[in-house]
Design a protein around this motif. Sequence first.
Motif, PDB file in Angstrom:
ATOM      1  N   GLU A  35      66.197 -22.769 -25.434  1.00  0.00           N
ATOM      2  CA  GLU A  35      66.746 -21.451 -25.831  1.00  0.00           C
ATOM      3  C   GLU A  35      68.024 -21.147 -25.832  1.00  0.00           C
ATOM      4  N   VAL A  36      68.810 -21.558 -24.498  1.00  0.00           N
ATOM      5  CA  VAL A  36      70.147 -21.617 -24.389  1.00  0.00           C
ATOM      6  C   VAL A  36      70.786 -22.460 -25.726  1.00  0.00           C
ATOM      7  N   SER A  37      70.237 -23.459 -25.630  1.00  0.00           N
ATOM      8  CA  SER A  37      70.984 -24.643 -26.664  1.00  0.00           C
ATOM      9  C   SER A  37      70.856 -24.167 -28.295  1.00  0.00           C
ATOM     10  N   LYS A  38      69.843 -23.436 -28.343  1.00  0.00           N
ATOM     11  CA  LYS A  38      69.725 -22.608 -29.719  1.00  0.00           C
ATOM     12  C   LYS A  38      70.742 -21.681 -29.983  1.00  0.00           C
ATOM     13  N   LYS A  39      70.923 -20.821 -28.919  1.00  0.00           N
ATOM     14  CA  LYS A  39      72.054 -19.814 -28.983  1.00  0.00           C
ATOM     15  C   LYS A  39      73.453 -20.310 -29.247  1.00  0.00           C
ATOM     16  N   TYR A  40      73.817 -21.424 -28.455  1.00  0.00           N
ATOM     17  CA  TYR A  40      75.196 -21.937 -28.581  1.00  0.00           C
ATOM     18  C   TYR A  40      75.286 -23.217 -29.434  1.00  0.00           C
ATOM     19  N   HIS A  41      74.343 -23.481 -30.023  1.00  0.00           N
ATOM     20  CA  HIS A  41      74.114 -24.833 -31.099  1.00  0.00           C
ATOM     21  C   HIS A  41      74.566 -25.864 -30.458  1.00  0.00           C
ATOM     22  N   TRP A  42      73.755 -26.186 -29.230  1.00  0.00           N
ATOM     23  CA  TRP A  42      73.727 -27.436 -28.423  1.00  0.00           C
ATOM     24  C   TRP A  42      73.040 -28.474 -28.823  1.00  0.00           C
ATOM     25  N   GLN A  43      72.850 -29.582 -28.518  1.00  0.00           N
ATOM     26  CA  GLN A  43      71.861 -30.504 -29.041  1.00  0.00           C
ATOM     27  C   GLN A  43      71.598 -31.265 -27.460  1.00  0.00           C
TER      28      GLN A  43
END
Length: 125
Positions: A84-92
């Motif tokens: 969820e955090v990764s989706k928000k910040y466009h992380w992989q």
Amino acid sequence: MSWDIVLFNSKQKIVSVAELDENQLEPTDFSGILESSFDRIKKDNNHRELIGPDFTIEFFCYNEYSSNLMLSLYGENAIYALIEVSKKYHWQIYDTGTDAMVDLENSTKNGFNNHKRYVEQLKNK
């Protein structure tokens, strides 16, 4: 036993860490963002433990921005919280156990069952 993953912030979609273009990586304040994304945090010098329902996420924070951050996950729900955090910040997310990138859109493929099987194999040796 922990499940080790690496967060990346990259302009490119990473298919394989072996083919990673380091010029596409973006320095990021992973520690600051993670700390502001979770309610319960245990701090001990530069060690952080994010505590959630049925999981913990551990990492070491530094005062510098970085293009990646290694974390140790404990409990299956940890990966879902990070997704969820990764989706928000466009992380992989890279899964060190399966040597593959985590599919943020299809959480059933995220390797937790593979991790559990690996741990069981180690215990049975």
